[in-house]
Design a protein around this motif. Structure first.
Motif, mmCIF file in Angstrom:
data_model
loop_
_atom_site.group_PDB
_atom_site.id
_atom_site.type_symbol
_atom_site.label_atom_id
_atom_site.label_comp_id
_atom_site.label_asym_id
_atom_site.label_seq_id
_atom_site.Cartn_x
_atom_site.Cartn_y
_atom_site.Cartn_z
ATOM 1 N N LEU A 167 7.326 0.983 -7.043
ATOM 2 C CA LEU A 167 8.000 1.265 -8.315
ATOM 3 C C LEU A 167 8.174 2.765 -8.506
ATOM 4 O O LEU A 167 9.129 3.214 -9.141
ATOM 5 N N GLN A 168 7.263 3.543 -7.946
ATOM 6 C CA GLN A 168 7.358 4.997 -8.040
ATOM 7 C C GLN A 168 8.232 5.587 -6.931
ATOM 8 O O GLN A 168 8.633 6.750 -7.007
ATOM 9 N N HIS A 169 8.534 4.776 -5.911
ATOM 10 C CA HIS A 169 9.378 5.213 -4.788
ATOM 11 C C HIS A 169 10.462 4.164 -4.545
ATOM 12 O O HIS A 169 10.515 3.553 -3.469
ATOM 13 N N PRO A 170 11.337 3.943 -5.515
ATOM 14 C CA PRO A 170 12.307 2.840 -5.428
ATOM 15 C C PRO A 170 13.376 3.026 -4.362
ATOM 16 O O PRO A 170 14.089 2.081 -4.041
ATOM 17 N N GLY A 171 13.499 4.220 -3.812
ATOM 18 C CA GLY A 171 14.498 4.441 -2.775
ATOM 19 C C GLY A 171 14.098 3.933 -1.406
ATOM 20 O O GLY A 171 14.896 3.976 -0.468
ATOM 21 N N GLU A 172 12.862 3.456 -1.269
ATOM 22 C CA GLU A 172 12.359 3.033 0.030
ATOM 23 C C GLU A 172 12.096 1.534 0.089
ATOM 24 O O GLU A 172 11.783 0.900 -0.918
ATOM 25 N N ASN A 173 12.204 0.997 1.279
ATOM 26 C CA ASN A 173 11.919 -0.404 1.547
ATOM 27 C C ASN A 173 10.459 -0.532 1.949
ATOM 28 O O ASN A 173 9.952 0.265 2.736
ATOM 29 N N GLY A 174 9.752 -1.525 1.417
ATOM 30 C CA GLY A 174 8.339 -1.695 1.711
ATOM 31 C C GLY A 174 8.077 -2.745 2.767
ATOM 32 O O GLY A 174 8.723 -3.798 2.793
ATOM 33 N N ILE A 175 7.112 -2.466 3.654
ATOM 34 C CA ILE A 175 6.655 -3.427 4.655
ATOM 35 C C ILE A 175 5.151 -3.559 4.513
ATOM 36 O O ILE A 175 4.409 -2.623 4.821
ATOM 37 N N ARG A 189 -1.432 -5.144 -4.647
ATOM 38 C CA ARG A 189 -1.055 -4.800 -6.021
ATOM 39 C C ARG A 189 -0.721 -3.316 -6.135
ATOM 40 O O ARG A 189 0.245 -2.926 -6.777
ATOM 41 N N ASP A 190 -1.546 -2.512 -5.518
ATOM 42 C CA ASP A 190 -1.317 -1.076 -5.603
ATOM 43 C C ASP A 190 -0.049 -0.678 -4.854
ATOM 44 O O ASP A 190 0.660 0.247 -5.255
ATOM 45 N N PHE A 191 0.250 -1.376 -3.767
ATOM 46 C CA PHE A 191 1.459 -1.101 -3.005
ATOM 47 C C PHE A 191 2.698 -1.373 -3.848
ATOM 48 O O PHE A 191 3.670 -0.620 -3.801
ATOM 49 N N ASP A 192 2.671 -2.445 -4.627
ATOM 50 C CA ASP A 192 3.797 -2.729 -5.527
ATOM 51 C C ASP A 192 4.001 -1.584 -6.516
ATOM 52 O O ASP A 192 5.131 -1.167 -6.788
ATOM 53 N N PHE A 219 10.978 4.816 12.529
ATOM 54 C CA PHE A 219 11.518 3.612 11.902
ATOM 55 C C PHE A 219 11.613 3.860 10.399
ATOM 56 O O PHE A 219 10.788 4.567 9.825
ATOM 57 N N PRO A 220 12.623 3.279 9.739
ATOM 58 C CA PRO A 220 12.680 3.409 8.288
ATOM 59 C C PRO A 220 11.706 2.454 7.611
ATOM 60 O O PRO A 220 11.437 1.362 8.113
ATOM 61 N N GLY A 221 11.168 2.888 6.489
ATOM 62 C CA GLY A 221 10.302 1.999 5.728
ATOM 63 C C GLY A 221 9.013 2.661 5.295
ATOM 64 O O GLY A 221 8.557 3.648 5.891
ATOM 65 N N LEU A 222 8.442 2.098 4.247
ATOM 66 C CA LEU A 222 7.158 2.535 3.708
ATOM 67 C C LEU A 222 6.160 1.413 3.969
ATOM 68 O O LEU A 222 6.306 0.306 3.465
ATOM 69 N N VAL A 223 5.147 1.686 4.785
ATOM 70 C CA VAL A 223 4.245 0.648 5.294
ATOM 71 C C VAL A 223 2.918 0.654 4.554
ATOM 72 O O VAL A 223 2.340 1.707 4.293
ATOM 73 N N SER A 224 2.440 -0.554 4.256
ATOM 74 C CA SER A 224 1.080 -0.716 3.738
ATOM 75 C C SER A 224 0.333 -1.698 4.631
ATOM 76 O O SER A 224 0.656 -2.885 4.668
ATOM 77 N N PRO A 225 -0.659 -1.230 5.389
ATOM 78 C CA PRO A 225 -1.485 -2.148 6.179
ATOM 79 C C PRO A 225 -2.551 -2.801 5.294
ATOM 80 O O PRO A 225 -2.667 -2.464 4.119
ATOM 81 N N HIS A 226 -3.319 -3.706 5.869
ATOM 82 C CA HIS A 226 -4.412 -4.361 5.140
ATOM 83 C C HIS A 226 -3.943 -4.878 3.781
ATOM 84 O O HIS A 226 -4.639 -4.724 2.778
ATOM 85 N N LEU A 227 -2.760 -5.468 3.726
ATOM 86 C CA LEU A 227 -2.184 -5.841 2.439
ATOM 87 C C LEU A 227 -3.087 -6.788 1.659
ATOM 88 O O LEU A 227 -3.064 -6.794 0.419
ATOM 89 N N ASP A 228 -3.890 -7.567 2.354
ATOM 90 C CA ASP A 228 -4.727 -8.581 1.711
ATOM 91 C C ASP A 228 -6.138 -8.099 1.424
ATOM 92 O O ASP A 228 -6.988 -8.893 1.021
#
Length: 469
Positions: free
Chosen positions: A355-363, A348-351, A328-337
């Protein structure tokens, strides 16, 4: 001469590309002229820029920029070419907590076109080095439902078991075929949380990626939490550099303990009032909800994240981007909270990572949320009796909250004009409306190299490189 001219041109293009990437890394706003519009109208005005981050995050951004400014530190890699319309999966923010909840397992079994009694569930605990306690925790609801459950142990840690002794008697080709047959027969593939990088590297070395892809193509449900969610996408915001996830620590801690003892120690819950005093010591629990020690007991990447974290005991490690399977396309961050042992709120760190990987969509997936995919459609499962980051303002507006007063949810994120625009994932819809094929993927190659050195894989690998990937 006809051959030399293209070679020279390619060298010039390569030099120009690397220089451009360096400029982008030093100045995220440089990408503004290349940025695309958000996929959906923003349902929240939440944005992040490095200048508005706390001092720690600005320092983190500087270290990431310095690393990315070296042309030898990162390299572009192939992205998932399209948003799939035929795969099925359930991707959770937590491995051990979510996969132990009947609402999650019911959602998984609803995607299987057969009764539970005829369903084969295969658990891959590679990310926690095939430790039995994690297997029991994350599959017991399937067992209760009547499924046939077994583990595929490929971490290469337990070399004395009867199964491993039998496998060692096989030829390399027979051993790989055995692994592949187990995957081919699975209706549900459950990937446990843990050290994401180790697991992905291990599967690639053993040549298991084609079998995993075949499983998805034929309709098997791809699922897991934390590292088990990251692995199916292009990549993930990973804590694989956290020393508490390393094999040497985990195996030493649990080598001589029975599965029941492991489960009791890892998942001995305690009250929220103890959270502020949590420490990283071997004998302390650190997560008020999950209550597993960040040092050695959590199936971290991914578990062991807490709502709060004692900054005095925070460890100096950083998240980084791990390249995954790309189903699947996307850059995933679990445990976001959640906050892990480095004292940093993951959201916060995921954001900053985006910014360092602007070509990817974040989930971003909260600890007690899951993204359910059924072919071209998706649904968000929120365990609303748990805490999360999504607070409803009105019918069309949602706020991101850090205090746990919201419901668990999924956030879709995108770097636009040097800022991260976040919007709540709708409760259901079409997958193409929330996922976006990456325009560019740049690996964190140096961080990956250092992590591999710190947590080496010394398990069995085939003697020849003739493994399909």
């Amino acid at each position: 001469l006809a051959l030399l001219i293209p070679v020279s041109c390619m060298k010039i293009i390569q030099k120009y590309t690397l220089t451009t990437l360096s400029v982008i890394a030093r100045n995220p706003t440089f990408v503004s002229s290349f940025a695309t519009k958000p996929l959906l109208p923003a349902l929240t005005t939440t944005t992040t820029t490095s200048s508005h981050l706390p001092f720690f995050h600005r320092s983190f951004a500087l270290s990431m920029t310095q690393r990315k400014s070296s042309s030898t530190s990162n390299k572009a890699t192939r992205a998932c070419p399209s948003v799939p319309t035929h795969l099925k999966g359930v991707f959770c923010g937590s491995g051990s907590d979510a996969m132990n909840d009947t609402r999650i397992t019911n959602a998984i079994l609803n995607l299987v076109n057969k009764p539970p009694q005829e369903t084969n569930v295969l658990y891959l605990g590679t990310a926690t080095y095939d430790i039995e306690g994690f297997f029991i925790r994350q599959t017991q609801r399937f067992v209760e439902a009547g499924c046939h459950v077994e583990a595929l142990k490929v971490a290469g840690v337990d070399t004395t078991s009867a199964d491993e002794q039998w496998l060692s008697s096989l030829s390399p080709q027979e051993r790989i075929r055995y692994y592949e047959e187990k995957i081919d027969n699975a209706d549900v593939l459950v990937v446990g949380g843990g050290n994401t990088l180790f697991a992905l590297d291990r599967w690639r070395k053993l040549g298991l990626v084609p079998a995993l892809r075949r499983a998805g193509e034929r309709g098997a449900v791809l699922t897991g939490g934390s590292a088990g969610a990251i692995c199916w996408f292009d990549g993930g915001h990973s804590n694989s550099a956290d020393p508490s996830t390393y094999k040497s620590i985990r195996v030493k801690k649990f080598a001589n303990r029975s599965p029941d003892e492991i489960v009791d120690e890892i998942y001995s819950y305690k009250s929220d009032s103890s959270t502020d005093a949590d420490s990283d010591s071997d004998d302390e629990d650190t997560d008020a909800d999950m209550s597993s020690s960040d040092e050695e007991m959590s199936d971290s990447d991914d578990e062991g994240e807490s709502k709060n974290n004692n900054k005095k005991t925070s460890k100096p490690w950083e998240y980084f981007r791990v390249s995954a399977l790309g189903f699947f396309p996307g850059l995933v961050s679990p445990h976001l909270d959640r906050v892990q042992s480095n004292g940093v709120l993951r959201a916060r760190d995921f954001d900053e990572c985006l910014l360092q990987h602007p070509g990817e969509n974040g989930i971003g997936i909260d600890h007690f949320a899951a993204l359910i995919v059924d072919g071209p459609n998706f649904e968000v499962l929120s365990l609303t009796d748990k805490e999360g980051t999504v607070k409803k303002v009105d019918d069309n507006t949602f706020e991101f909250v850090e205090d746990g007063s919201g419901d668990p949810g999924v956030w879709i994120k995108q770097a636009v004009n040097g800022k991260v625009v976040s919007r709540v994932c709708p409760p259901r819809g079409q997958l193409k409306d929330i996922l976006r094929v990456a325009s560019t993927i740049v690996e964190d190659e140096e961080a990956t190299r250092q992590c591999r050195m710190a947590n080496p894989d010394d398990g069995w690998v085939p003697p020849t490189p003739a493994i399909r990937q």
